[in-house]
Design an enzyme around this catalytic site. Structure first.
Site, PDB file in Angstrom:
ATOM      1  N   LYS A   3     -11.086 -29.485 -12.804  1.00 33.99           N
ATOM      2  CA  LYS A   3     -11.685 -30.359 -11.905  1.00 33.99           C
ATOM      3  C   LYS A   3     -12.894 -29.499 -11.216  1.00 33.99           C
ATOM      4  O   LYS A   3     -12.921 -28.505 -11.360  1.00 33.99           O
ATOM      5  CB  LYS A   3     -10.994 -30.886 -10.860  1.00 33.99           C
ATOM      6  N   TYR A  43     -10.366 -43.182 -13.161  1.00 31.81           N
ATOM      7  CA  TYR A  43      -8.955 -43.139 -12.355  1.00 31.81           C
ATOM      8  C   TYR A  43      -8.737 -44.510 -11.709  1.00 31.81           C
ATOM      9  O   TYR A  43      -8.430 -44.680 -10.582  1.00 31.81           O
ATOM     10  CB  TYR A  43      -9.388 -41.965 -10.876  1.00 31.81           C
ATOM     11  N   ARG A  96      -1.984 -25.001 -10.484  1.00 30.98           N
ATOM     12  CA  ARG A  96      -2.230 -25.631  -9.270  1.00 30.98           C
ATOM     13  C   ARG A  96      -1.799 -24.536  -8.068  1.00 30.98           C
ATOM     14  O   ARG A  96      -2.681 -24.432  -7.088  1.00 30.98           O
ATOM     15  CB  ARG A  96      -1.595 -27.022  -8.862  1.00 30.98           C
ATOM     16  N   ASN A 106      -7.351 -30.248  -6.545  1.00 31.12           N
ATOM     17  CA  ASN A 106      -6.252 -29.817  -7.042  1.00 31.12           C
ATOM     18  C   ASN A 106      -6.476 -29.104  -8.502  1.00 31.12           C
ATOM     19  O   ASN A 106      -5.596 -29.113  -9.320  1.00 31.12           O
ATOM     20  CB  ASN A 106      -4.926 -30.587  -6.856  1.00 31.12           C
ATOM     21  N   HIS A 109      -6.355 -31.771 -14.119  1.00 31.23           N
ATOM     22  CA  HIS A 109      -5.678 -33.136 -14.187  1.00 31.23           C
ATOM     23  C   HIS A 109      -5.057 -33.203 -15.396  1.00 31.23           C
ATOM     24  O   HIS A 109      -5.467 -32.362 -16.461  1.00 31.23           O
ATOM     25  CB  HIS A 109      -6.949 -34.339 -14.324  1.00 31.23           C
ATOM     26  N   GLU A 120      -7.507 -41.428 -22.441  1.00 29.35           N
ATOM     27  CA  GLU A 120      -8.409 -40.431 -21.758  1.00 29.35           C
ATOM     28  C   GLU A 120      -9.108 -39.577 -22.827  1.00 29.35           C
ATOM     29  O   GLU A 120     -10.242 -39.362 -22.411  1.00 29.35           O
ATOM     30  CB  GLU A 120      -7.565 -39.544 -20.995  1.00 29.35           C
TER      31      GLU A 120
HETATM   32  P1  ATP Z   1      -3.934 -36.151 -11.957  1.00 31.10           P
HETATM   33  O1  ATP Z   1      -3.862 -37.449 -12.244  1.00 31.10           O
HETATM   34  O2  ATP Z   1      -5.073 -35.710 -11.381  1.00 31.10           O
HETATM   35  O3  ATP Z   1      -3.298 -35.021 -12.892  1.00 31.10           O
HETATM   36  P2  ATP Z   1      -1.544 -36.383 -10.614  1.00 31.10           P
HETATM   37  O4  ATP Z   1      -0.974 -37.233 -11.822  1.00 31.10           O
HETATM   38  O5  ATP Z   1      -0.887 -34.993 -10.341  1.00 31.10           O
HETATM   39  O6  ATP Z   1      -2.910 -35.841 -10.518  1.00 31.10           O
HETATM   40  P3  ATP Z   1      -1.874 -38.923  -9.228  1.00 31.10           P
HETATM   41  O7  ATP Z   1      -0.763 -39.413  -8.429  1.00 31.10           O
HETATM   42  O8  ATP Z   1      -2.214 -39.438 -10.766  1.00 31.10           O
HETATM   43  O9  ATP Z   1      -1.698 -37.387  -9.433  1.00 31.10           O
HETATM   44  O10 ATP Z   1      -3.337 -38.715  -8.324  1.00 31.10           O
HETATM   45  C1  ATP Z   1      -4.432 -38.592  -8.946  1.00 31.10           C
HETATM   46  C2  ATP Z   1      -5.176 -37.487  -8.177  1.00 31.10           C
HETATM   47  O11 ATP Z   1      -5.720 -38.222  -6.824  1.00 31.10           O
HETATM   48  C3  ATP Z   1      -4.682 -36.330  -7.677  1.00 31.10           C
HETATM   49  O12 ATP Z   1      -4.476 -35.204  -8.515  1.00 31.10           O
HETATM   50  C4  ATP Z   1      -5.506 -35.976  -6.382  1.00 31.10           C
HETATM   51  O13 ATP Z   1      -6.717 -35.414  -6.770  1.00 31.10           O
HETATM   52  C5  ATP Z   1      -5.786 -37.423  -5.838  1.00 31.10           C
HETATM   53  N1  ATP Z   1      -4.802 -37.586  -4.695  1.00 31.10           N
HETATM   54  C6  ATP Z   1      -3.449 -38.177  -4.900  1.00 31.10           C
HETATM   55  N2  ATP Z   1      -2.865 -38.269  -3.907  1.00 31.10           N
HETATM   56  C7  ATP Z   1      -3.846 -38.131  -2.884  1.00 31.10           C
HETATM   57  C8  ATP Z   1      -3.839 -38.051  -1.640  1.00 31.10           C
HETATM   58  N3  ATP Z   1      -2.803 -38.385  -0.596  1.00 31.10           N
HETATM   59  N4  ATP Z   1      -4.942 -37.589  -0.755  1.00 31.10           N
HETATM   60  C9  ATP Z   1      -6.124 -37.233  -1.283  1.00 31.10           C
HETATM   61  N5  ATP Z   1      -6.073 -37.133  -2.815  1.00 31.10           N
HETATM   62  C10 ATP Z   1      -4.912 -37.506  -3.643  1.00 31.10           C
HETATM   63 MG    MG Z   2      -2.453 -38.908 -12.587  1.00 31.57          MG
END
Ligand code: ATP
Ligand code: MG
Length: 131
Positions: A3, A43, A96, A106, A109, A120
């Site tokens: 990211k 997303y 992370r 973070n 992804h 994807e």
């Molecule tokens: P990713 O899909 O990016 O690998 P993830 O699967 O661990 O992450 P998801 O629940 O899919 O988490 O959320 C997608 C992304 O949205 C997270 O990686 C983060 O960058 C962002 N995100 C999730 N929750 C929050 C939150 N509460 N506040 C801000 N950003 C968030």
């Molecule tokens: Mg995710």
């Protein structure tokens, strides 16, 4: 995907090194930058979530590295390698924990299922870009 927070801090090489040392093989890779529209499509499942606007702004704020990685049990093992969404809850030694600043920024992804990994991968790469 690596990211924008991680690419801008110069962590790209260290993150790729950790992925390769963990046994993942690179099948496709590119350095690119998403528009807000592309980040929104990527997303799309989070469109109704309160953090969607912030997520799309952040994901289009700078360059990213997109990659298709191969390994047995790749989805589960990669998510173990990257650690919890919130780096404060990520285990020691995870990507992370090592490189992420916050739940929003973070560092990486990972696809959450084999089905989404295919979707994807197709989002970023043509057949001519996979080896
Ligand atoms: P990713 O899909 O990016 O690998 P993830 O699967 O661990 O992450 P998801 O629940 O899919 O988490 O959320 C997608 C992304 O949205 C997270 O990686 C983060 O960058 C962002 N995100 C999730 N929750 C929050 C939150 N509460 N506040 C801000 N950003 C968030
Ligand atoms: Mg995710």
């Amino acid at each position: 995907m690596i990211k924008p927070d991680a690419t801008s801090k110069g962590y790209t090489g260290a993150i790729l090194d950790q992925m390769i040392k963990a046994g993942f093989t690179v099948k496709a890779m590119k350095w690119t930058k998403l528009t807000t529209e592309q980040a929104g499509l990527f997303y799309d499942i989070h469109r109704e979530r309160p953090f969607f606007g912030e997520l799309v702004e952040f994901m289009s704020s700078g360059p990213i590295v997109a990659a298709i990685l191969e390994k047995d049990n790749a989805v589960e093992d990669f998510r173990k390698l990257i650690g919890a969404t919130n780096p404060a809850q990520a285990e020691e030694g995870t990507i992370r924990k090592n490189f992420a600043a916050s739940i929003g920024e973070n560092a990486v992804h990972g696809s959450d299922s084999n089905e989404n990994a295919v979707i994807e991968g197709d989002f970023f790469f043509s057949k001519l870009e996979r080896f």
